[in-house]
Every structure is written in C-alpha cells, then in structure tokens.
Design an enzyme around this catalytic site. Structure first.
Site, PDB file in Angstrom:
ATOM      1  N   ARG A   6      30.988 -39.023  81.102  1.00 16.32           N
ATOM      2  CA  ARG A   6      30.132 -38.204  80.229  1.00 16.32           C
ATOM      3  C   ARG A   6      30.218 -36.717  80.566  1.00 16.32           C
ATOM      4  O   ARG A   6      30.075 -35.864  79.686  1.00 16.32           O
ATOM      5  CB  ARG A   6      28.678 -38.695  80.338  1.00 16.32           C
ATOM      6  CG  ARG A   6      27.713 -38.031  79.330  1.00 16.32           C
ATOM      7  CD  ARG A   6      26.358 -38.722  79.352  1.00 16.32           C
ATOM      8  NE  ARG A   6      25.467 -38.222  78.307  1.00 16.32           N
ATOM      9  CZ  ARG A   6      24.438 -37.423  78.520  1.00 16.32           C
ATOM     10  NH1 ARG A   6      24.178 -36.987  79.736  1.00 16.32           N
ATOM     11  NH2 ARG A   6      23.680 -37.022  77.516  1.00 16.32           N
TER      12      ARG A   6
ATOM     13  N   ILE B 178      24.368 -33.849  72.600  1.00 11.11           N
ATOM     14  CA  ILE B 178      24.978 -35.097  73.060  1.00 11.11           C
ATOM     15  C   ILE B 178      23.783 -36.001  73.342  1.00 11.11           C
ATOM     16  O   ILE B 178      22.855 -35.625  74.051  1.00 11.11           O
ATOM     17  CB  ILE B 178      25.876 -34.882  74.305  1.00 11.11           C
ATOM     18  CG1 ILE B 178      26.463 -36.219  74.785  1.00 11.11           C
ATOM     19  CG2 ILE B 178      25.178 -34.163  75.437  1.00 11.11           C
ATOM     20  CD1 ILE B 178      27.558 -36.062  75.865  1.00 11.11           C
ATOM     21  N   SER B 179      23.761 -37.185  72.734  1.00  9.23           N
ATOM     22  CA  SER B 179      22.578 -38.046  72.802  1.00  9.23           C
ATOM     23  C   SER B 179      22.242 -38.451  74.227  1.00  9.23           C
ATOM     24  O   SER B 179      23.107 -38.539  75.095  1.00  9.23           O
ATOM     25  CB  SER B 179      22.795 -39.315  71.972  1.00  9.23           C
ATOM     26  OG  SER B 179      22.741 -39.010  70.609  1.00  9.23           O
ATOM     27  N   GLN B 180      20.966 -38.735  74.425  1.00  7.47           N
ATOM     28  CA  GLN B 180      20.482 -39.273  75.695  1.00  7.47           C
ATOM     29  C   GLN B 180      21.192 -40.605  75.952  1.00  7.47           C
ATOM     30  O   GLN B 180      21.291 -41.440  75.049  1.00  7.47           O
ATOM     31  CB  GLN B 180      18.972 -39.489  75.555  1.00  7.47           C
ATOM     32  CG  GLN B 180      18.307 -39.999  76.794  1.00  7.47           C
ATOM     33  CD  GLN B 180      16.821 -40.244  76.563  1.00  7.47           C
ATOM     34  OE1 GLN B 180      16.270 -39.871  75.538  1.00  7.47           O
ATOM     35  NE2 GLN B 180      16.182 -40.892  77.521  1.00  7.47           N
ATOM     36  N   PRO B 181      21.693 -40.838  77.170  1.00 13.57           N
ATOM     37  CA  PRO B 181      22.383 -42.096  77.454  1.00 13.57           C
ATOM     38  C   PRO B 181      21.564 -43.339  77.078  1.00 13.57           C
ATOM     39  O   PRO B 181      22.106 -44.322  76.571  1.00 13.57           O
ATOM     40  CB  PRO B 181      22.640 -42.032  78.962  1.00 13.57           C
ATOM     41  CG  PRO B 181      22.748 -40.560  79.239  1.00 13.57           C
ATOM     42  CD  PRO B 181      21.771 -39.904  78.321  1.00 13.57           C
TER      43      PRO B 181
END
Length: 213
Positions: free
Chosen positions: A37, A63-66
């Site tokens: 990431r 970038i989305s939260q994992p």
C-alpha cells in the site's frame, strides 16, 4: 521505492488490526497482506501507509481506508477467475487487492489525472487489470457484462440501474449509497428482475461523480 521486510511487517500488523475489527475472510486478509500500500501513496505519507485510515491522493480523492477495502471486498465474495467491474479506480489499491484474489478486473475512472496515473503505475508494480477505462462509472461497461461482481468505491446518491442490469445471476453489487453519509449496500441478483438487498451500516466516501469531462 521498494517493498522491504519492514513494510511487510507493518502490513502484517495492519492485517491483525483488520482481523480484530471483524474481517474474517482469510483470502481477503492475505491479499491485503500482499499489496504494498505504501507504493500507492506519496513518499511523504509512508509512515501512514499501514495505519487503518483513508489518505488524500490526487484530484481531491482519497485512497480508501484498508478496513473499508477489506469490508467491501469481503462482501463481494470474489472467487478466482470472477469477472469484476470496479467503479472508481482511484489510486489503484482496491484494484490490486482484487487482482491478488485472482479476479479479472475491469476498472473505470472518470478523473483523467487518476486514470493516467493508475494506468502507468499498476503494471509497473506487477498488477495487470483486464482493462482500465476512462469514463462514466454510472453507465457501467455493458459490452463486457455480465459481471460476477461490481464494486463501487465512491458514495453514490442512488443505485445506478445499468450496474444492476450488468450483474450475472448470482452476482453481487457492493455500493455505498447516500449523500453525506453512505450506507454500505449489497445487492445479490436472484433472477432477471429479482434482487436481494442487504445493508451494513454507515461509511463515508468521496462522492461518485457523473460524467463531467
């Protein structure tokens, strides 16, 4: 930039965090444990790459939260070889997770800057989607449909009908629906006109934009 033992260790910590937060699908956790990431973010943010948070990328997107990536991917129930449509390529991180699961991914992005970046970057680090498309995600991709899964990675004020119609029977659409706050929604196609709907609590996404190019 490299993927070092330190990064791999940080990824395992992230996987442990996601497990504690309720992500159970081992294949999804393994995929997140493999995707570097930190390479998807500006080098100044490296320390934040494996924190369970969303981060800004270009074109006012994130970038989305994992956890969100893991949650949506788990709902999608991907099997190797499944044809998946992703609406909102963004940084390409979600696309990489799907590719790690063995999916054949078609991904649409409507921000030119992000589209160009992801198109160059993903193959460079070894991720090859079937096709990355610059266009309007609301319309889906009828020429390639039906899909076993469709994942929307931005908040949609309503559920676009073309996306439902492009699901295979038994296919799943995972979409955050709502204006300021979104409800994660899963549609499973049961028949020609029959869909089963499930809701999974509130999330916050950047808005899904219609074609403004």
């Amino acid at each position: 930039m490299k993927d070092t033992f330190k990064h791999k260790g940080m990824r395992q910590q992230l996987v442990n965090t996601l497990r504690k937060k309720g992500i159970k699908d081992v294949k999804v956790l393994d995929a997140i444990g493999r995707v570097p990431r930190h390479l998807f973010m500006d080098s100044g943010f490296i320390d934040h790459a494996y924190v369970d948070k969303a981060f800004p990328i270009a074109a006012d997107q994130t970038i989305s939260q994992p956890y969100t990536v893991a949650f949506q991917t788990e709902l999608l129930n991907v099997k190797a070889g499944d044809k998946i449509l992703e609406v909102g390529t963004g940084s390409g991180y979600q696309c990489a997770v799907l590719l790690e699961l063995g999916a054949k991914v078609y991904s649409i992005e409507r921000q030119q800057e992000l589209f160009k970046k992801a198109s160059k970057f993903l193959p460079k680090i070894g991720y090859r989607a079937k096709k990355l498309i610059f266009g309007d995600g609301y319309k889906g991709l009828p020429e390639v449909a039906p899909f076993q899964g469709i994942i929307v990675t931005a908040g949609a004020p309503f559920v676009p009908k073309p996306l439902l119609s492009q699901l295979a029977i038994g296919g799943r659409l995972v979409i955050p629906v709502g204006d300021n706050v979104q409800v994660m929604t899963l549609f499973i196609r049961k028949g020609e006109k029959e869909f089963e709907k499930h809701e999974f609590g509130e999330f916050r996404f950047v808005p899904l934009l219609e074609d403004k190019n």
